[in-house]
Design a protein around this motif. Structure first.
Motif, PDB file in Angstrom:
ATOM      1  N   GLU A  42      36.349  54.417 -19.388  1.00 33.65           N
ATOM      2  CA  GLU A  42      36.620  55.664 -20.102  1.00 33.65           C
ATOM      3  C   GLU A  42      35.353  56.519 -20.125  1.00 33.65           C
ATOM      4  OE1 GLU A  42      39.550  56.517 -21.230  1.00 33.65           O
ATOM      5  OE2 GLU A  42      40.445  54.590 -20.635  1.00 33.65           O
ATOM      6  N   ASP A  43      34.215  55.858 -20.376  1.00 33.06           N
ATOM      7  CA  ASP A  43      32.933  56.547 -20.465  1.00 33.06           C
ATOM      8  C   ASP A  43      32.597  57.224 -19.147  1.00 33.06           C
ATOM      9  OD1 ASP A  43      32.697  55.749 -23.004  1.00 33.06           O
ATOM     10  OD2 ASP A  43      31.377  54.020 -22.589  1.00 33.06           O
ATOM     11  N   ILE A  44      32.717  56.483 -18.065  1.00 33.66           N
ATOM     12  CA  ILE A  44      32.301  57.043 -16.774  1.00 33.66           C
ATOM     13  C   ILE A  44      33.198  58.197 -16.400  1.00 33.66           C
ATOM     14  CG2 ILE A  44      33.648  55.480 -15.287  1.00 33.66           C
ATOM     15  CD1 ILE A  44      30.289  56.127 -14.139  1.00 33.66           C
ATOM     16  N   LEU A  45      34.477  58.090 -16.777  1.00 31.47           N
ATOM     17  CA  LEU A  45      35.423  59.146 -16.445  1.00 31.47           C
ATOM     18  C   LEU A  45      35.049  60.440 -17.169  1.00 31.47           C
ATOM     19  CD1 LEU A  45      37.863  59.154 -14.640  1.00 31.47           C
ATOM     20  CD2 LEU A  45      39.290  58.651 -16.620  1.00 31.47           C
ATOM     21  N   ALA A  46      34.797  60.298 -18.472  1.00 28.86           N
ATOM     22  CA  ALA A  46      34.451  61.478 -19.270  1.00 28.86           C
ATOM     23  C   ALA A  46      33.103  62.038 -18.830  1.00 28.86           C
ATOM     24  CB  ALA A  46      34.416  61.090 -20.745  1.00 28.86           C
ATOM     25  N   ALA A  47      32.129  61.138 -18.580  1.00 31.27           N
ATOM     26  CA  ALA A  47      30.792  61.575 -18.181  1.00 31.27           C
ATOM     27  C   ALA A  47      30.852  62.320 -16.855  1.00 31.27           C
ATOM     28  CB  ALA A  47      29.870  60.369 -18.071  1.00 31.27           C
ATOM     29  N   THR A  48      31.626  61.801 -15.908  1.00 30.59           N
ATOM     30  CA  THR A  48      31.723  62.433 -14.594  1.00 30.59           C
ATOM     31  C   THR A  48      32.311  63.835 -14.730  1.00 30.59           C
ATOM     32  OG1 THR A  48      32.107  60.260 -13.683  1.00 30.59           O
ATOM     33  CG2 THR A  48      32.585  62.110 -12.261  1.00 30.59           C
ATOM     34  N   ARG A  49      33.381  63.911 -15.535  1.00 31.79           N
ATOM     35  CA  ARG A  49      33.998  65.222 -15.746  1.00 31.79           C
ATOM     36  C   ARG A  49      32.984  66.216 -16.308  1.00 31.79           C
ATOM     37  NH1 ARG A  49      38.838  62.938 -18.354  1.00 31.79           N
ATOM     38  NH2 ARG A  49      40.049  62.444 -16.489  1.00 31.79           N
ATOM     39  N   ARG A  50      32.193  65.748 -17.288  1.00 33.27           N
ATOM     40  CA  ARG A  50      31.234  66.595 -17.989  1.00 33.27           C
ATOM     41  C   ARG A  50      30.147  67.086 -17.023  1.00 33.27           C
ATOM     42  NH1 ARG A  50      29.049  68.396 -22.902  1.00 33.27           N
ATOM     43  NH2 ARG A  50      28.961  70.487 -22.009  1.00 33.27           N
ATOM     44  N   VAL A  51      29.633  66.149 -16.264  1.00 36.60           N
ATOM     45  CA  VAL A  51      28.552  66.448 -15.327  1.00 36.60           C
ATOM     46  C   VAL A  51      29.002  67.492 -14.302  1.00 36.60           C
ATOM     47  CG1 VAL A  51      27.357  65.427 -13.348  1.00 36.60           C
ATOM     48  CG2 VAL A  51      27.249  64.323 -15.576  1.00 36.60           C
ATOM     49  N   ARG A  52      30.254  67.341 -13.858  1.00 37.93           N
ATOM     50  CA  ARG A  52      30.764  68.267 -12.852  1.00 37.93           C
ATOM     51  C   ARG A  52      30.947  69.656 -13.446  1.00 37.93           C
ATOM     52  NH1 ARG A  52      34.228  69.507  -8.531  1.00 37.93           N
ATOM     53  NH2 ARG A  52      36.251  69.586  -9.524  1.00 37.93           N
TER      54      ARG A  52
END
Ligand code: HEC
Length: 381
Positions: free
Chosen positions: A14-24
């Motif tokens: 869940e963390d990596i998914l949200a973090a990736t979205r945010r970074v992009r």
């Protein structure tokens, strides 16, 4: 030139998914994301372009189907047309199953091959580990430090809310290229290849060569017939034969016996049955009678029964006229017997002409005789 990378590690999908979205959304360039298992939605989150493999699959399937269809039409209709029961040589419905199979084969094998080529997965490839635990329980996001003003602390602050476990900078090490031709030089490969060749050669020379027998029978039961041949000896039955006698009292088709002691009654019954027929039914029977006579009798006995049939013209001993005295004297039953079992040069036709048709042929002969009598009377003395 080596790129400068920033590797962020997380402990949860869940963390990596949200973090990736945010970074992009923030506008950083994502190099790649590594996870221990496939995470749904991660490709869209990381902005990975949709794969073009379905198109490869479609193109391969289409070319497989077209090629196979063409090949079948070519073999069956052009190169070697065989008439099977009068069916058209290129009947496409018959080609559908094989065409379908080849389409699936091309699409499946080709897509897997294309995937391996595009992803450069090959035997002996060394995996490029960015972070050791990505194959275990860690999720890593790799960012590109694409300009001099790249602020690592800003990224750290951005990712902190998503449970950032570790953030490390590293310089990309270009993947190690295997030296040219290494595949063939490695002893393992040489051993396997050489061993294969030696084994093949040995098998080729050591296998007994009997061209009347298949060398290798994988499933002998499929090659050799399991059931007994009809005339083979058989130890299952007390009489030692494979073919069984029919059950006592069995009547062969079309051969049911006539009780001759009742022939008068049977004849009466048949006659009364005929007299009750409608004119339509009677003319249908006459038509059938003519058909039977022209097919089975006319070649010898001739159209009018005079004994001048086609094959008599070719030297066959002429039969007596069916309108002659001896045939007029024959009773229906005697004629039936004669047609069934033959006599002299008259062949037995019981096995060729069904029972009902034999009676109809006799009916036709009787009509010919009637006609001959009427004609003779008409001519006068
Ligand atoms: C291969 C030629 C051939 C065919 C086919 C053939 N016959 Fe004959 N038939 C003969 C010959 C020859 C005789 C004379 C037999 C003899 O010499 O005793 C004969 C005799 C007969 C006789 C007896 C005639 C008499 O005066 O004694 C009848 C009835 C007869 N055939 C009916 C038929 C019918 C009905 C068919 C068709 C279902 C038929 N035949 C088909 C050759 C043929």
């Amino acid at each position: 030139m080596n790129r400068r990378l920033l590797v962020a590690t997380f402990g949860d999908e869940e963390d990596i998914l949200a973090a990736t979205r945010r970074v992009r959304e923030t506008g950083y360039s994502i190099v790649d994301v590594f996870t221990p298992f496939a995470v749904h939605g991660l490709d869209t989150a990381a902005g990975v372009k949709p794969t073009r493999l379905p198109w490869v699959c479609f193109a391969l399937g289409l070319s497989g189907a077209v090629a196979k269809l063409w090949y079948q039409i070519w073999t069956s209709a052009t190169s070697w047309p065989v008439n099977v029961g009068g069916k058209p040589v290129n009947s496409v419905p018959a080609f559908v199953p094989v065409t379908f199979e080849i389409m699936v084969l091309f699409a499946a094998v080709g897509t897997v091959a294309a995937f391996l080529i595009v992803s450069r997965l090959r035997p002996g490839r060394r995996p490029a580990h960015v972070y050791d635990r990505t194959t275990d329980d860690r999720f890593t996001l790799v960012l590109l430090q694409d300009d001099a003003g790249f602020d690592v602390d800003a990224v750290r602050r951005l990712l902190q809310p998503f449970g950032l476990l570790d953030l490390s900078e590293r310089t990309e090490i270009p993947p190690e290229k295997p030296p040219r031709g290494s595949l063939l030089v490695r002893p393992g490969y040489i051993g396997a290849l050489g061993g294969g060749v030696i084994l093949f050669t040995l098998l080729t020379y050591l296998t007994p060569r009997d061209f009347t027998e298949p060398n290798l029978m994988v499933l002998p039961g499929m090659v050799r017939s399991v059931p007994f041949d009809p005339f083979a000896a058989n130890d299952i039955f007390p009489d030692g034969k494979t073919l069984r006698m029919p059950v006592a009292g069995t009547i062969a088709r079309g051969y049911y016996p006539i009780d001759s002691s009742k022939s008068v009654e049977i004849a009466d019954e048949v006659r009364s049955r005929y007299s009750k027929l409608s004119p339509g039914e009677r003319s249908r029977l006459d038509e059938r009678a003519l058909q039977v006579f022209s097919t089975f009798c006319q070649p010898c006995h001739g159209t009018s029964g005079a004994g001048d049939g086609l094959i008599v013209g070719h030297g066959y001993p002429p039969p007596p006229a069916l309108t002659g005295v001896s045939a007029l004297r024959l009773k229906d039953g005697e004629m039936f017997n004669l047609i069934t079992y033959g006599r002299g040069n008259m062949p037995a036709l019981g096995h060729r002409v069904p029972r009902e048709d034999r009676w109809l042929a006799i009916r036709h002969i009787r009509q010919l005789q009637q006609k001959a009598v009427t004609t003779a009377e008409g001519e006068g003395p």
